[in-house]
Scaffold this motif. Structure first.
Motif, mmCIF file in Angstrom:
data_model
loop_
_atom_site.group_PDB
_atom_site.id
_atom_site.type_symbol
_atom_site.label_atom_id
_atom_site.label_comp_id
_atom_site.label_asym_id
_atom_site.label_seq_id
_atom_site.Cartn_x
_atom_site.Cartn_y
_atom_site.Cartn_z
ATOM 1 N N LEU B 119 0.815 -1.211 0.000
ATOM 2 C CA LEU B 119 0.000 0.000 0.000
ATOM 3 C C LEU B 119 0.853 1.267 0.000
ATOM 4 N N GLY B 120 0.294 2.299 -0.586
ATOM 5 C CA GLY B 120 0.958 3.599 -0.558
ATOM 6 C C GLY B 120 1.871 3.881 -1.735
ATOM 7 N N HIS B 121 1.905 2.979 -2.714
ATOM 8 C CA HIS B 121 2.789 3.201 -3.866
ATOM 9 C C HIS B 121 2.089 3.898 -5.034
ATOM 10 N N SER B 124 2.053 7.897 -6.046
ATOM 11 C CA SER B 124 3.330 8.412 -6.561
ATOM 12 C C SER B 124 3.520 8.002 -8.018
ATOM 13 N N ILE B 125 3.218 6.753 -8.317
ATOM 14 C CA ILE B 125 3.332 6.294 -9.706
ATOM 15 C C ILE B 125 2.375 7.109 -10.574
ATOM 16 N N CYS B 127 1.436 10.137 -10.047
ATOM 17 C CA CYS B 127 2.045 11.464 -10.248
ATOM 18 C C CYS B 127 3.040 11.414 -11.404
ATOM 19 N N GLY B 128 3.840 10.372 -11.453
ATOM 20 C CA GLY B 128 4.817 10.240 -12.534
ATOM 21 C C GLY B 128 4.132 10.064 -13.881
ATOM 22 N N LEU B 129 3.093 9.252 -13.904
ATOM 23 C CA LEU B 129 2.340 9.050 -15.155
ATOM 24 C C LEU B 129 1.701 10.366 -15.609
ATOM 25 N N MET B 131 2.621 13.410 -14.837
ATOM 26 C CA MET B 131 3.658 14.364 -15.240
ATOM 27 C C MET B 131 4.206 13.987 -16.615
ATOM 28 N N GLY B 132 4.360 12.689 -16.858
ATOM 29 C CA GLY B 132 4.811 12.244 -18.174
ATOM 30 C C GLY B 132 3.784 12.601 -19.241
ATOM 31 N N SER B 155 3.778 7.923 2.359
ATOM 32 C CA SER B 155 4.079 8.200 0.955
ATOM 33 C C SER B 155 2.873 8.785 0.215
ATOM 34 N N GLU B 158 3.109 12.449 0.747
ATOM 35 C CA GLU B 158 4.186 13.002 -0.085
ATOM 36 C C GLU B 158 3.639 13.274 -1.484
ATOM 37 N N ALA B 159 2.931 12.279 -2.024
ATOM 38 C CA ALA B 159 2.399 12.399 -3.385
ATOM 39 C C ALA B 159 1.285 13.444 -3.447
ATOM 40 N N PHE B 162 2.825 16.769 -3.644
ATOM 41 C CA PHE B 162 3.486 16.925 -4.935
ATOM 42 C C PHE B 162 2.484 17.268 -6.040
ATOM 43 N N HIS B 166 2.457 20.719 -8.135
ATOM 44 C CA HIS B 166 2.776 20.699 -9.567
ATOM 45 C C HIS B 166 1.541 20.777 -10.459
#
Lengths: 307, 272
Positions: B119-121, B124-125, B127-129, B131-132, B155, B158-159, B162, B166
């Motif tokens: 859990l908690g991943h 963040s992923i 966010c990366g997707l 942003m990409g 985490s 954190e996300a 973020f 952003h």
């Protein structure tokens, strides 16, 4: 060496628009040029390393070649599960770049001692682990990670490490000889502590013991054939690392020797966890842990005498 | 996609039916959390997500990350129902050597973007997707489904910070707020109140909805009335085990697998 690595990365990003750099609020006086030249592919995510690695995974899934940057334990240990599950499981193109390997920040205390990171990363699937010894190897390590696709870890120190190679090296190899000898005592070392290994080899040679020092920057994948070729004429193998003696170079060599059925004796030198509460300069802590040039030479002589 | 699967009500019912069969056959857990998010999945895959079952790697697709990876059975069920892979694959759920693992797995499973389970991943992923996508295909939207229990993970926050900072306006987090986490009620284990305020404080647009009301979910996913550039959090109030009376609001069904009699009773309730 960290500046050399990042300069190489910054230049590569000029022609490779897939390169993306994330940092966890560290990189003062190191990352500015990348940030200025490639502002759309640089993000300081804040002091949030787990998020940084998750974002790196998401960007890599979107086609980017991602580098993350922080100090060893924050870059690796804090977010180890994100590196394991999000990056390595999916074989994503993410390279973790860590500074402060070993005792580079020795006076800052155990939180800042990079002493287990090679072991952590080496155990992860598909991960290539590079521990360059000087600026020349750091540049070659950058090229190595830029040329491949998949999870990577590069352990750097900080700046002003002694130069061990006289010139740039063309390609990061598994083994780089640091002297002209092919001694019966083979001292393998990873990272800037290879300079201490070279000092030890020179001291031993002056005392009539034929020893040679070899930098070993690629811990994983370990080139077994090249290693076995080095064993010809070797009567003692020594590993020197600014890392605990298990999980990293020493373990890799021990496992490889055992698998090969080689009977050559092995002496593993590195950080002893019992010293973890001691702080001080890199030189001081190398001395405490018996991995400066004189200590390495003395421990090798003692090992030779016990046989 | 068979036409009736574009109807969220039909799709949700089919997902629940399939999940019951899967967890029964596999003697597997997590039916409760599958049922609490079944209606969310049904609205997403009933037409909102721009995805192509016959071309899962289509570059401009929307991305869904199911961060609550333990609800894998519901994810596989909905993917099969809308045509990413044959229904027959569901029989292999948790079986030796089969691709459908007990936690969401992308390996060999068309339509799954990323494997989860810890859990908690996922945010963040996501966010990366997002942003990409912002840089390469701005039309693509990213949705992350979170459980309430996983909001305990640092985490996530954190996300959250973020994404707000952003301005990841194409990112939507849907919180499956079923009020029961792995070993107790959310209010007893680690209270999340005031949950909407937490997301607002991180500069997200927030709506609270009935996570079983298909029209409400669809309306919340529509783009009207949003702050420019703000990521969106939909707090979906749900019922753990929703749809089968004896599974609803019961921690036990985070773990239990229905036996043959319970399976029959549950299927009968769904068909009633």
């Amino acid at each position: 060496m960290r500046n050399t690595f990042i300069e190489r990365l910054t230049d590569a990003a000029e022609t490779d628009s897939r390169i993306f750099l994330l940092c966890g609020d560290l990189g003062y006086s190191v990352l500015e040029a990348f940030a200025e030249r490639h502002p759309d592919r640089f993000v300081n995510v804040g002091v949030a390393e787990q998020n940084m690695v998750g974002i790196a995974a998401g960007l890599a899934l979107s086609g980017y070649k991602v580098f993350t940057y922080s100090i060893v334990n924050f870059a690796v240990t804090r977010c180890l599960e994100q590196i394991r599950n999000d990056v390595c499981y999916h074989e994503l193109d993410v390279t973790v770049v860590a500074v402060g390997g070993g005792f580079a920040y020795g006076a800052q205390g155990y939180s800042h001692h990079g002493s287990e990171d090679v072991g952590f990363t080496r155990m992860l699937p598909g991960m290539h682990v590079a521990v360059p010894a000087d600026a020349a190897e750091a540049a070659a390590a950058a090229d190595y990670m830029l040329a491949r696709k998949g999870p990577g870890y590069v352990r750097l120190a900080r700046g002003r490490e002694p130069q061990l190679h006289r010139a740039e090296i063309d390609e990061l190899a598994s083994f780089h000889r640091l002297d002209e000898r092919e001694g019966a005592v083979l001292i393998l070392a990873s990272g800037p502590v290879a300079g201490e290994a070279l000092t030890a080899a020179n001291l031993l040679f002056e005392a009539g013991i034929n020893a040679s020092a070899v930098s070993t920057p690629i811990i994983k994948p370990f080139d077994v054939d090249a290693f076995c070729a080095l064993l010809n004429g070797t009567s003692l193998v020594v590993t020197v690392e600014e890392h605990v003696t298990f999980g990293g170079l020493g373990s890799t060599v021990a496992e490889t020797l055992a698998d090969a059925g080689a009977s050559v004796p092995l002496l593993r030198l590195g950080i002893d966890h019992k010293n973890r509460t001691i702080v001080g300069s890199q030189d001081y802590l190398r001395n405490i842990n018996g991995i400066n040039g004189h200590a390495i030479a003395a421990r090798i002589r003692a090992k030779l005498e016990e046989r | 996609m068979p036409t009736d699967m574009s109807n969220p009500a039909t799709l949700a019912k089919e997902v629940r039916r399939a999940v019951l069969g899967m967890v029964h056959r596999a003697n597997a857990s997590h039916v409760g959390g599958c049922f609490s998010m079944a209606d969310i999945l049904a609205v997403l895959y009933g037409g909102w997500l721009r995805v192509r079952p016959d071309d899962p790697a289509w570059a401009d697709r929307d991305r869904l990350v199911v961060s609550k990876g333990h609800a894998a059975a519901a994810v596989y069920a909905v993917l099969s129902k809308v045509g990413f892979f044959p229904d027959s694959w569901l029989d292999g759920y948790c079986e030796d050597g089969q691709p459908l693992a007990g936690h969401v797995s992308s390996t060999g499973v068309p339509g799954v973007e990323v494997s989860t389970g810890s859990l908690g991943h996922g945010l963040s992923i996501g966010c990366g997707l997002a942003m990409g996508a912002q840089r390469t295909c701005p039309e693509s939207r990213t949705v992350v489904i979170l459980s309430d229990g996983e909001l305990d993970e640092g985490s996530i926050w954190e996300a959250a910070l973020f994404a707000g900072h952003h301005k990841l306006g194409q990112l939507t987090a849907i919180i499956d707020f079923n009020k029961i986490q792995s070993f107790g009620a959310v209010t007893d284990v680690l209270c999340l109140d005031p949950l909407a305020d937490k997301w607002r404080a991180a500069n997200w647009d927030v709506q609270e909805i009935d996570g079983h009301d298909h029209a409400a979910i669809a309306a919340a996913l529509a783009d009207g009335g949003r702050s420019a550039g703000a990521p969106r959090a939909l707090i979906a109030h749900t019922v753990k085990g929703k749809g089968v009376s004896f599974m609803e609001n019961d921690l036990a069904w985070h773990y239990k697998s229905p036996d043959t009699a319970q399976l029959a009773a549950a299927l009968a309730e769904l068909d009633a």
